[in-house]
Motif scaffolding. Structure first.
Motif, PDB file in Angstrom:
ATOM      1  N   GLU A   1       2.643 -20.736  35.248  1.00 37.72           N
ATOM      2  CA  GLU A   1       2.618 -20.210  36.605  1.00 37.72           C
ATOM      3  C   GLU A   1       1.217 -20.322  37.181  1.00 37.72           C
ATOM      4  N   ALA A   2       1.134 -20.689  38.450  1.00 43.35           N
ATOM      5  CA  ALA A   2      -0.142 -20.738  39.155  1.00 43.35           C
ATOM      6  C   ALA A   2      -0.207 -19.558  40.124  1.00 43.35           C
ATOM      7  N   LYS A   3      -1.386 -19.303  40.647  1.00 43.17           N
ATOM      8  CA  LYS A   3      -1.583 -18.197  41.578  1.00 43.17           C
ATOM      9  C   LYS A   3      -0.850 -18.477  42.890  1.00 43.17           C
ATOM     10  N   ILE A   4      -0.414 -17.393  43.532  1.00 41.60           N
ATOM     11  CA  ILE A   4       0.221 -17.477  44.847  1.00 41.60           C
ATOM     12  C   ILE A   4      -0.437 -16.414  45.721  1.00 41.60           C
ATOM     13  N   HIS A   5      -0.639 -16.723  46.995  1.00 39.21           N
ATOM     14  CA  HIS A   5      -1.319 -15.778  47.874  1.00 39.21           C
ATOM     15  C   HIS A   5      -0.455 -14.540  48.093  1.00 39.21           C
ATOM     16  N   VAL A   6      -1.108 -13.404  48.168  1.00 36.74           N
ATOM     17  CA  VAL A   6      -0.405 -12.122  48.252  1.00 36.74           C
ATOM     18  C   VAL A   6       0.370 -11.996  49.572  1.00 36.74           C
ATOM     19  N   SER A   7      -0.008 -12.746  50.603  1.00 34.38           N
ATOM     20  CA  SER A   7       0.710 -12.687  51.876  1.00 34.38           C
ATOM     21  C   SER A   7       2.068 -13.373  51.786  1.00 34.38           C
ATOM     22  N   ASN A   8       2.302 -14.149  50.727  1.00 40.13           N
ATOM     23  CA  ASN A   8       3.574 -14.851  50.558  1.00 40.13           C
ATOM     24  C   ASN A   8       4.584 -14.065  49.737  1.00 40.13           C
ATOM     25  N   VAL A   9       4.214 -12.855  49.309  1.00 38.12           N
ATOM     26  CA  VAL A   9       5.130 -12.014  48.542  1.00 38.12           C
ATOM     27  C   VAL A   9       5.231 -10.642  49.193  1.00 38.12           C
ATOM     28  N   MET A  10       6.347  -9.962  48.894  1.00 43.03           N
ATOM     29  CA  MET A  10       6.586  -8.642  49.448  1.00 43.03           C
ATOM     30  C   MET A  10       7.148  -7.760  48.339  1.00 43.03           C
ATOM     31  N   LEU A  11       6.717  -6.522  48.264  1.00 40.20           N
ATOM     32  CA  LEU A  11       7.229  -5.608  47.241  1.00 40.20           C
ATOM     33  C   LEU A  11       8.739  -5.463  47.374  1.00 40.20           C
ATOM     34  N   TYR A  12       9.422  -5.390  46.228  1.00 38.86           N
ATOM     35  CA  TYR A  12      10.878  -5.364  46.192  1.00 38.86           C
ATOM     36  C   TYR A  12      11.349  -4.071  45.543  1.00 38.86           C
ATOM     37  N   ASP A  13      12.216  -3.355  46.270  1.00 42.95           N
ATOM     38  CA  ASP A  13      12.793  -2.109  45.757  1.00 42.95           C
ATOM     39  C   ASP A  13      14.066  -2.463  44.998  1.00 42.95           C
ATOM     40  N   GLU A  14      14.051  -2.325  43.669  1.00 42.32           N
ATOM     41  CA  GLU A  14      15.185  -2.733  42.831  1.00 42.32           C
ATOM     42  C   GLU A  14      16.409  -1.841  43.036  1.00 42.32           C
ATOM     43  N   LYS A  15      16.206  -0.562  43.328  1.00 43.86           N
ATOM     44  CA  LYS A  15      17.338   0.341  43.508  1.00 43.86           C
ATOM     45  C   LYS A  15      18.091   0.037  44.800  1.00 43.86           C
ATOM     46  N   ALA A  16      17.349  -0.175  45.893  1.00 41.70           N
ATOM     47  CA  ALA A  16      17.977  -0.448  47.186  1.00 41.70           C
ATOM     48  C   ALA A  16      18.254  -1.932  47.383  1.00 41.70           C
ATOM     49  N   LYS A  17      17.738  -2.783  46.489  1.00 41.19           N
ATOM     50  CA  LYS A  17      17.903  -4.241  46.561  1.00 41.19           C
ATOM     51  C   LYS A  17      17.396  -4.798  47.902  1.00 41.19           C
ATOM     52  N   VAL A  18      16.178  -4.372  48.281  1.00 41.89           N
ATOM     53  CA  VAL A  18      15.607  -4.815  49.545  1.00 41.89           C
ATOM     54  C   VAL A  18      14.091  -4.947  49.409  1.00 41.89           C
ATOM     55  N   ALA A  19      13.538  -5.960  50.078  1.00 40.76           N
ATOM     56  CA  ALA A  19      12.082  -6.120  50.128  1.00 40.76           C
ATOM     57  C   ALA A  19      11.552  -5.278  51.272  1.00 40.76           C
ATOM     58  N   SER A  20      10.388  -4.684  51.074  1.00 41.50           N
ATOM     59  CA  SER A  20       9.878  -3.756  52.073  1.00 41.50           C
ATOM     60  C   SER A  20       8.362  -3.741  52.078  1.00 41.50           C
ATOM     61  N   ARG A  21       7.808  -3.398  53.224  1.00 43.10           N
ATOM     62  CA  ARG A  21       6.383  -3.096  53.292  1.00 43.10           C
ATOM     63  C   ARG A  21       6.174  -1.738  52.654  1.00 43.10           C
ATOM     64  N   ILE A  22       4.907  -1.387  52.427  1.00 47.69           N
ATOM     65  CA  ILE A  22       4.636  -0.072  51.858  1.00 47.69           C
ATOM     66  C   ILE A  22       3.604   0.656  52.694  1.00 47.69           C
ATOM     67  N   ARG A  23       3.569   1.948  52.523  1.00 45.48           N
ATOM     68  CA  ARG A  23       2.542   2.767  53.156  1.00 45.48           C
ATOM     69  C   ARG A  23       1.996   3.713  52.107  1.00 45.48           C
ATOM     70  N   MET A  24       0.821   4.229  52.374  1.00 39.23           N
ATOM     71  CA  MET A  24       0.190   5.162  51.449  1.00 39.23           C
ATOM     72  C   MET A  24       0.467   6.583  51.920  1.00 39.23           C
ATOM     73  N   GLU A  25       0.876   7.432  50.994  1.00 42.77           N
ATOM     74  CA  GLU A  25       1.083   8.846  51.285  1.00 42.77           C
ATOM     75  C   GLU A  25       0.346   9.668  50.243  1.00 42.77           C
ATOM     76  N   GLU A  26       0.099  10.909  50.582  1.00 46.83           N
ATOM     77  CA  GLU A  26      -0.583  11.789  49.657  1.00 46.83           C
ATOM     78  C   GLU A  26       0.399  12.836  49.145  1.00 46.83           C
ATOM     79  N   LYS A  27       0.603  12.847  47.815  1.00 44.25           N
ATOM     80  CA  LYS A  27       1.488  13.831  47.193  1.00 44.25           C
ATOM     81  C   LYS A  27       0.722  14.507  46.068  1.00 44.25           C
ATOM     82  N   ASP A  28       0.674  15.818  46.112  1.00 43.75           N
ATOM     83  CA  ASP A  28      -0.037  16.613  45.095  1.00 43.75           C
ATOM     84  C   ASP A  28      -1.488  16.177  44.960  1.00 43.75           C
TER      85      ASP A  28
END
Length: 102
Positions: free
Chosen positions: A60-87
């Motif tokens: 495998e070679a490197k791929i730019h991070v803008s070409n991938v998106m985080l994937y939620d396995e439970k909901a079976k959907v790719a999504s952006r993320i946000r930062m939240e503060e918990k505890d």
């Protein structure tokens, strides 16, 4: 860069579009990641003492991070993320589902 080693991502553009895989290594300074089974290249290896055969390997070679998106396995959907503060800690949360990134 909000993608880390061990995250599941979906490739959103390029020859491997739609492929889902785990990030095996992240390079934050370069904004690149290595995803298993994505961007396979052939490398010609010279014979060495450890590998007397040498030959051509695929890796495998490197791929730019803008070409991938985080994937939620439970909901079976790719999504952006946000930062939240918990505890008092910052956590990554999927924007579409509101679930915390594991």
């Amino acid at each position: 860069m909000r993608i880390k080693t061990g995250d599941t991502v979906k490739v959103i553009t390029g020859a491997y579009k739609g492929t889902i895989g785990k990030v095996t290594k992240a390079f934050p300074k370069e904004d690149k990641v290595i995803v298993e089974g994505v961007n396979m290249v052939k490398k010609h290896m010279r014979p060495t003492q450890q590998d007397p055969e040498g030959g051509i390997i695929e890796k495998e070679a490197k791929i730019h991070v803008s070409n991938v998106m985080l994937y939620d396995e439970k909901a079976k959907v790719a999504s952006r993320i946000r930062m939240e503060e918990k505890d008092g800690k910052k956590v990554r949360v999927y924007k579409k589902t509101g679930a915390e990134v594991k």
